[in-house]
Design an enzyme around this catalytic site. Structure first.
Site, PDB file in Angstrom:
ATOM      1  N   LYS A  17      49.511  41.850  30.111  1.00 20.35           N
ATOM      2  CA  LYS A  17      50.443  40.745  30.399  1.00 20.35           C
ATOM      3  C   LYS A  17      49.901  39.796  31.454  1.00 20.35           C
ATOM      4  O   LYS A  17      49.972  38.587  31.329  1.00 20.35           O
ATOM      5  CB  LYS A  17      51.779  41.319  30.902  1.00 20.35           C
ATOM      6  CG  LYS A  17      52.790  41.496  29.787  1.00 20.35           C
ATOM      7  CD  LYS A  17      54.147  41.859  30.351  1.00 20.35           C
ATOM      8  CE  LYS A  17      54.173  43.287  30.811  1.00 20.35           C
ATOM      9  NZ  LYS A  17      55.417  43.949  30.959  1.00 20.35           N
ATOM     10  N   LEU A  90      48.584  56.491  21.119  1.00 19.68           N
ATOM     11  CA  LEU A  90      47.122  56.518  21.258  1.00 19.68           C
ATOM     12  C   LEU A  90      46.543  57.931  21.286  1.00 19.68           C
ATOM     13  O   LEU A  90      45.343  58.101  21.169  1.00 19.68           O
ATOM     14  CB  LEU A  90      46.697  55.738  22.505  1.00 19.68           C
ATOM     15  CG  LEU A  90      46.885  54.219  22.369  1.00 19.68           C
ATOM     16  CD1 LEU A  90      46.661  53.524  23.699  1.00 19.68           C
ATOM     17  CD2 LEU A  90      45.960  53.643  21.307  1.00 19.68           C
ATOM     18  N   LYS A 152      38.024  49.499  34.595  1.00 16.27           N
ATOM     19  CA  LYS A 152      37.884  50.524  35.625  1.00 16.27           C
ATOM     20  C   LYS A 152      39.281  51.072  35.928  1.00 16.27           C
ATOM     21  O   LYS A 152      40.264  50.359  35.678  1.00 16.27           O
ATOM     22  CB  LYS A 152      37.206  49.947  36.881  1.00 16.27           C
ATOM     23  CG  LYS A 152      37.936  48.761  37.550  1.00 16.27           C
ATOM     24  CD  LYS A 152      38.812  49.205  38.657  1.00 16.27           C
ATOM     25  CE  LYS A 152      39.764  48.191  39.134  1.00 16.27           C
ATOM     26  NZ  LYS A 152      40.939  48.691  39.794  1.00 16.27           N
ATOM     27  N   HIS A 182      36.478  43.388  37.198  1.00 15.34           N
ATOM     28  CA  HIS A 182      36.615  41.927  37.095  1.00 15.34           C
ATOM     29  C   HIS A 182      35.966  41.191  38.275  1.00 15.34           C
ATOM     30  O   HIS A 182      35.687  40.004  38.188  1.00 15.34           O
ATOM     31  CB  HIS A 182      38.063  41.497  36.861  1.00 15.34           C
ATOM     32  CG  HIS A 182      38.947  41.571  38.065  1.00 15.34           C
ATOM     33  ND1 HIS A 182      39.484  42.731  38.521  1.00 15.34           N
ATOM     34  CD2 HIS A 182      39.392  40.611  38.917  1.00 15.34           C
ATOM     35  CE1 HIS A 182      40.215  42.491  39.585  1.00 15.34           C
ATOM     36  NE2 HIS A 182      40.184  41.203  39.857  1.00 15.34           N
ATOM     37  N   ASP A 239      41.187  52.622  43.729  1.00  8.32           N
ATOM     38  CA  ASP A 239      41.624  51.419  43.001  1.00  8.32           C
ATOM     39  C   ASP A 239      40.683  50.242  43.260  1.00  8.32           C
ATOM     40  O   ASP A 239      40.301  49.542  42.332  1.00  8.32           O
ATOM     41  CB  ASP A 239      43.055  51.058  43.445  1.00  8.32           C
ATOM     42  CG  ASP A 239      43.618  49.853  42.703  1.00  8.32           C
ATOM     43  OD1 ASP A 239      43.418  49.774  41.471  1.00  8.32           O
ATOM     44  OD2 ASP A 239      44.252  48.980  43.352  1.00  8.32           O
ATOM     45  N   HIS A 244      35.440  47.214  43.523  1.00  8.31           N
ATOM     46  CA  HIS A 244      35.329  45.836  44.015  1.00  8.31           C
ATOM     47  C   HIS A 244      34.576  45.746  45.349  1.00  8.31           C
ATOM     48  O   HIS A 244      33.680  44.925  45.516  1.00  8.31           O
ATOM     49  CB  HIS A 244      36.702  45.190  44.203  1.00  8.31           C
ATOM     50  CG  HIS A 244      37.591  45.243  42.987  1.00  8.31           C
ATOM     51  ND1 HIS A 244      37.112  45.330  41.710  1.00  8.31           N
ATOM     52  CD2 HIS A 244      38.949  45.183  42.862  1.00  8.31           C
ATOM     53  CE1 HIS A 244      38.132  45.343  40.861  1.00  8.31           C
ATOM     54  NE2 HIS A 244      39.250  45.257  41.532  1.00  8.31           N
TER      55      HIS A 244
HETATM   56  C1  BG6 Z   1      42.660  45.352  40.708  1.00  7.41           C
HETATM   57  C2  BG6 Z   1      43.457  46.403  41.435  1.00  7.41           C
HETATM   58  O1  BG6 Z   1      41.506  45.923  40.132  1.00  7.41           O
HETATM   59  O2  BG6 Z   1      42.261  44.351  41.620  1.00  7.41           O
HETATM   60  C3  BG6 Z   1      44.639  45.767  42.133  1.00  7.41           C
HETATM   61  O3  BG6 Z   1      43.885  47.378  40.507  1.00  7.41           O
HETATM   62  C4  BG6 Z   1      44.212  44.637  43.022  1.00  7.41           C
HETATM   63  O4  BG6 Z   1      45.374  46.722  42.875  1.00  7.41           O
HETATM   64  C5  BG6 Z   1      43.340  43.664  42.234  1.00  7.41           C
HETATM   65  O5  BG6 Z   1      45.365  43.953  43.474  1.00  7.41           O
HETATM   66  C6  BG6 Z   1      42.737  42.597  43.111  1.00  7.41           C
HETATM   67  O6  BG6 Z   1      42.131  41.640  42.289  1.00  7.41           O
HETATM   68  P1  BG6 Z   1      42.100  40.119  42.732  1.00  7.41           P
HETATM   69  O7  BG6 Z   1      41.288  39.442  41.681  1.00  7.41           O
HETATM   70  O8  BG6 Z   1      43.527  39.670  42.762  1.00  7.41           O
HETATM   71  O9  BG6 Z   1      41.483  40.107  44.067  1.00  7.41           O
END
Ligand code: BG6
Length: 479
Positions: A17, A90, A152, A182, A239, A244
């Protein structure tokens, strides 16, 4: 680009979504989707064609932090018309047989051999079942290409990630697998590589001779929202820390790749990740006050919503440079950045100069106030010779930041078959190796007040080294 069918497993998930459907809308708006490309949405409860189209349009009306521009009715209708729906469980093998029949029928009707992209927008706990069932139902190969996009986290630690990777390797070729983080698709992240390796101007200073320490921050001033069910099973370190934040450091410190190719860039990222040594004694876990009352979290939850830790990079270049990480939710500010704090230059004249003496800092600001900024000392505009700090800045807003959203970019890359900004198996395992060492020291999180920088102990750790967290500045690259 070849045409294909995109099968979204978990089309009603938050991820679909908030990220996927908006990204597909933007690709539709930019006319980047092949004309006859079809989408099949999968979720548990039955829906008619009309209902799934309505669902897509409603999802697009939901504004979120990253997708808040107006929605054009014609474009959203065009996207919704592409979407068909197959309901199913699934973990039920018979669903995959039905799905295959549907896909084969579509190919027969179009008289074509279709390419297939499976996007796993589901709970990660379902991944194993999905891989096995895709293989079992003979959906892992086709006369066209078959690819998987997998969100992930892959696994919950190194061992489980290895098991999933081995399973994947048994059923699929590595070039079919697109493990998605991402952050690798963010313009501001990819530009770190361009800034470093297209210019080379600062590269000779990217080492322990010049750098005092590095700080990596990914802070959010909001909580888990509707994602309590997922979040409570992972926590902040897994997470965002495992993926990231580690990748932010990697982009800022990896060695120069031999070329701008997928293999060369991925190799350098992995080498860097393999050389990160976390200090398990430095880990601090926090939980914001009120977290246990959030929807779908448990009332005795010990899930971390904040973490901080110290690490080092054990290679010749960075040996001895401390790296401080911190990330979490309900913190003082929403800000994501890597700051490289330089040692004071031995050439600087400090005698007789008044004012600021702060170190020079290179800031890669991922968001907000996106930019690459150098904090410098300059003379105050007055009669006396006095120093103040200021910023030399490259700001995206000056070039109107309309870069594609990371999901949009990565979806396109996967459609085109470019794996450069996807994570491969050794890379994801190297990431887990780091966080596994930290998880071994897991203690119940310290409760912190919303709107602060987390537990005070996180400050004490860095202060004990004679350093302090930089207050992320919103003074540069202001809109
Ligand atoms: C996601 C996490 O991968 O990245 C979230 O699961 C987090 O908890 C988000 O808020 C942050 O992404 P961005 O692009 O908003 O910095």
């Amino acid at each position: 680009m070849d045409s294909f069918v995109l099968i979204i497993l978990g089309i009603t998930s938050n991820l679909a979504k908030l990220k996927l459907i908006p990204a597909l809308y933007d690709l539709e708006a930019a006319h980047l989707l092949p004309e006859d490309m079809t989408i099949i949405g999968v979720a548990r409860s039955p829906k008619s064609k009309n209902e799934i189209e309505e669902y897509i349009k409603n999802a697009l009306q939901q504004k979120n932090r990253h997708h808040n521009h107006p929605i054009d009715e014609d474009i959203s209708t065009r996207l919704a018309k592409r979407v068909h729906y197959v309901n199913g469980d699934l973990d039920d093998p018979s669903f995959y047989i039905r799905l295959k029949e549907n896909l084969d029928d579509m190919a027969r009707n179009n008289n074509s051999c279709s390419n297939r992209m499976f996007y796993l927008a589901t709970f990660p706990s379902l991944y194993k079942t999905i891989f096995e069932n895709l293989k079992e139902a003979k959906l892992s190969t086709n006369c066209g290409w078959v690819r998987l996009m997998i969100e992930k986290p892959i696994g919950t630690n190194k061992e489980s990630a290895q098991a999933l990777n081995q399973l994947l390797a048994r059923y699929f070729e590595e070039d079919q697998i697109y493990r998605l983080d991402h952050y690798l698709g963010k313009e501001t992240m990819q530009n770190i590589l361009a800034f470093r390796f297209a210019n080379g101007l600062f590269e000779h200073m990217m080492n322990s001779e010049y750098i005092d320490h590095i700080q990596v921050t990914a802070a959010e001033d909001f909580g888990v929202g509707e994602r309590g069910g997922y979040y409570d099973t992972v926590g902040a370190l897994k997470d965002v820390g495992q993926n990231h934040l580690l990748q932010m450091l990697t982009f800022a410190t990896m060695d120069k790749p031999e070329s701008w190719s997928n293999e060369a860039i991925t190799l350098r990222r992995t080498e860097l990740l393999q050389s990160i040594k976390p200090d398990p004694l430095s880990i601090i876990f926090g939980q914001y006050q009120g977290y246990r009352e959030e929807t779908n979290t448990t009332n005795d939850s010990e899930t971390d919503t904040f973490f901080s830790f110290k690490a080092s990079i054990e290679n010749e270049r960075f040996s001895g440079v401390p790296i401080y990480f911190r990330g979490g939710k309900e913190l003082a500010q929403t800000v994501t950045e890597v700051s490289i704090i330089f040692k004071p230059s031995p050439d600087r004249i400090s005698n007789g100069l008044g004012g600021a003496m702060d170190p020079n800092v290179l800031i890669y600001r991922i968001q907000p106030n996106e930019g690459i900024v150098l904090r410098l000392l300059t003379k105050k505009q007055q009669h006396e010779l006095e120093i103040e700090h200021t910023y030399m800045q490259f700001c995206y807003k000056d070039y109107s930041l309309n870069a594609p959203d990371p999901y949009e970019r990565l979806i396109m890359d996967a459609f085109k078959g470019d794996q450069t900004f996807f994570v491969d198996a050794p890379e994801v395992e190297a990431q887990w190796e780091i966080t596994d060492k930290l998880s071994l020291s897991k203690t119940p999180p310290t409760v912190y007040t919303k709107g602060t920088w987390g537990p005070q102990t996180a400050d004490e750790t860095i202060n004990a080294d004679g350093r302090q967290w930089l207050e992320p500045s919103l003074l540069f690259c202001k809109l």
